[in-house]
Design an enzyme around this catalytic site. Structure first.
Site, PDB file in Angstrom:
ATOM      1  N   HIS A 197       9.807  -3.601   3.030  1.00  0.00           N
ATOM      2  CA  HIS A 197       9.264  -3.872   1.688  1.00  0.00           C
ATOM      3  C   HIS A 197      10.406  -4.191   0.721  1.00  0.00           C
ATOM      4  CE1 HIS A 197       5.940  -1.127   3.207  1.00  0.00           C
ATOM      5  NE2 HIS A 197       5.265  -2.187   2.807  1.00  0.00           N
ATOM      6  N   MET A 229       0.852  -1.191   0.000  1.00  0.00           N
ATOM      7  CA  MET A 229       0.000   0.000   0.000  1.00  0.00           C
ATOM      8  C   MET A 229       0.891   1.246   0.000  1.00  0.00           C
ATOM      9  SD  MET A 229      -3.411  -0.961   2.075  1.00  0.00           S
ATOM     10  CE  MET A 229      -2.793  -0.717   3.710  1.00  0.00           C
ATOM     11  N   GLY A 230       2.148   1.084  -0.412  1.00  0.00           N
ATOM     12  CA  GLY A 230       3.056   2.227  -0.496  1.00  0.00           C
ATOM     13  C   GLY A 230       3.636   2.598   0.849  1.00  0.00           C
TER      14      GLY A 230
HETATM   15  O1  PAF Z   1       0.020  -5.737   3.646  1.00  0.00           O
HETATM   16  C1  PAF Z   1      -0.435  -4.833   2.920  1.00  0.00           C
HETATM   17  O2  PAF Z   1       0.227  -3.819   2.665  1.00  0.00           O
HETATM   18  C2  PAF Z   1      -1.833  -4.971   2.333  1.00  0.00           C
HETATM   19  O3  PAF Z   1      -2.688  -5.615   3.220  1.00  0.00           O
HETATM   20  C3  PAF Z   1      -1.842  -5.676   0.953  1.00  0.00           C
HETATM   21  C4  PAF Z   1      -1.365  -7.104   1.060  1.00  0.00           C
HETATM   22  C5  PAF Z   1      -0.979  -4.894  -0.021  1.00  0.00           C
HETATM   23  C6  PAF Z   1      -3.273  -5.690   0.410  1.00  0.00           C
HETATM   24  O4  PAF Z   1      -3.777  -4.409   0.237  1.00  0.00           O
END
Ligand code: PAF
Length: 274
Positions: free
Chosen positions: A33, A26-27
């Site tokens: 990440h 979700m950025g």
């Molecule tokens: O973990 C996240 O950032 C969100 O739950 C995901 C997996 C991108 C789904 O929107």
């Protein structure tokens, strides 16, 4: 890095890539990440990412509108990390007019975040199923910090026979033990100093359990430790690591999960037990 904003652009880009490893986000990207991007590379797949702040996984009183957004910064980080493709869909691409399908996983959604955030996992499962359909990755890499989310996605993939391998990646932590999270930026400097006590309380609980202390007493102590640090536990639980059912005795595979409210932030963490 190719940036696709429409489904047509995504389909064209996808056709130029070999087998891919998806990092769905979700950025507001942080090194946790980027570790997922690295894990995809290490497994020999072409890393591809998505950024979509998914409204359906936020409750009405949650932080959808103030969820951190930093598109330019995220693009630079992914580019630097060696990501080949970024899917940046708009709302219309993900939830077209007239959309009428929700993926509802039972089993591992029945407790913990599932009860604290009603509807949350419907939103997660639906958007992740859409991303798998749109991006068709060979594998998808998820951080273990959201342990329950990983188990929910695994259950969905198994039940719907989706042709994607789910790869959990260990939680990345600050030097003092705090699990990386996009929401940590909302901690005040004083809260930030105290926040590692969540991980510390879980680590103590693991030690007590392995030393033979009763689970109920161990969880009671952990809640006490968290409350003494000024945190309000939503839950501290010993669970079966895959089904997420609560455990009253130590059995394999076990995981300790916790969520606390701390100032304006909700912190989640978990540790393996055995
Ligand atoms: O973990 C996240 O950032 C969100 O739950 C995901 C997996 C991108 C789904 O929107």
């Amino acid at each position: 890095m190719i940036i696709a904003r429409t489904y047509q652009e995504l389909a064209t880009a996808r056709a130029t890539l070999g087998p891919t490893g998806l990092i769905a986000t979700m950025g507001a990207l942080h090194p946790g990440h980027l570790a997922l991007v690295e894990a995809a590379k290490q497994s020999g797949l072409t890393p591809v990412a998505s950024i979509f702040v998914n409204p359906t996984q936020f409750g009405p009183k949650e932080d959808f509108s103030r969820y951190p957004r930093d598109e330019a910064g995220d693009i630079a980080k992914l580019e630097q990390a060696g990501c080949a493709l970024l899917w940046l869909p708009g709302m219309e691409e993900m939830y077209p007019n007239g959309h009428a399908t929700t993926v509802h996983v039972t089993g591992p959604t029945q407790h913990w975040e599932g009860t604290q955030r009603p509807g949350h996992f419907n939103g997660v499962a639906t958007v992740v199923a859409k991303l798998f359909g749109q991006m068709r990755p060979e594998a998808a890499f998820f951080g273990e910090k959201d342990w329950q989310q990983v188990q929910v996605v695994r259950r969905m993939v198994a039940d719907l026979h989706l042709p994607v391998r789910i790869v959990p990646v260990p939680t990345m932590r600050e030097a003092d033990g705090l699990a990386l999270s996009s929401r940590n930026r909302y901690l005040t400097p004083d809260e930030r100093k105290t926040a590692p006590k969540l991980q510390a309380a879980l680590a103590h609980a693991v030690q007590y359990l392995l030393a033979g202390k009763e689970p109920a007493a161990t969880l009671h102590n952990a809640r006490h430790e968290l409350a003494a640090a000024g945190m309000v536990p939503d839950y501290v639980a010993l669970v079966h690591a895959e089904t997420l059912e609560p455990l009253t005795t130590l059995a394999q595979p076990a995981r300790l999960l916790a969520a606390v409210r701390f100032g304006h932030v909700r912190l989640l963490d978990n540790l393996p037990v055995i």
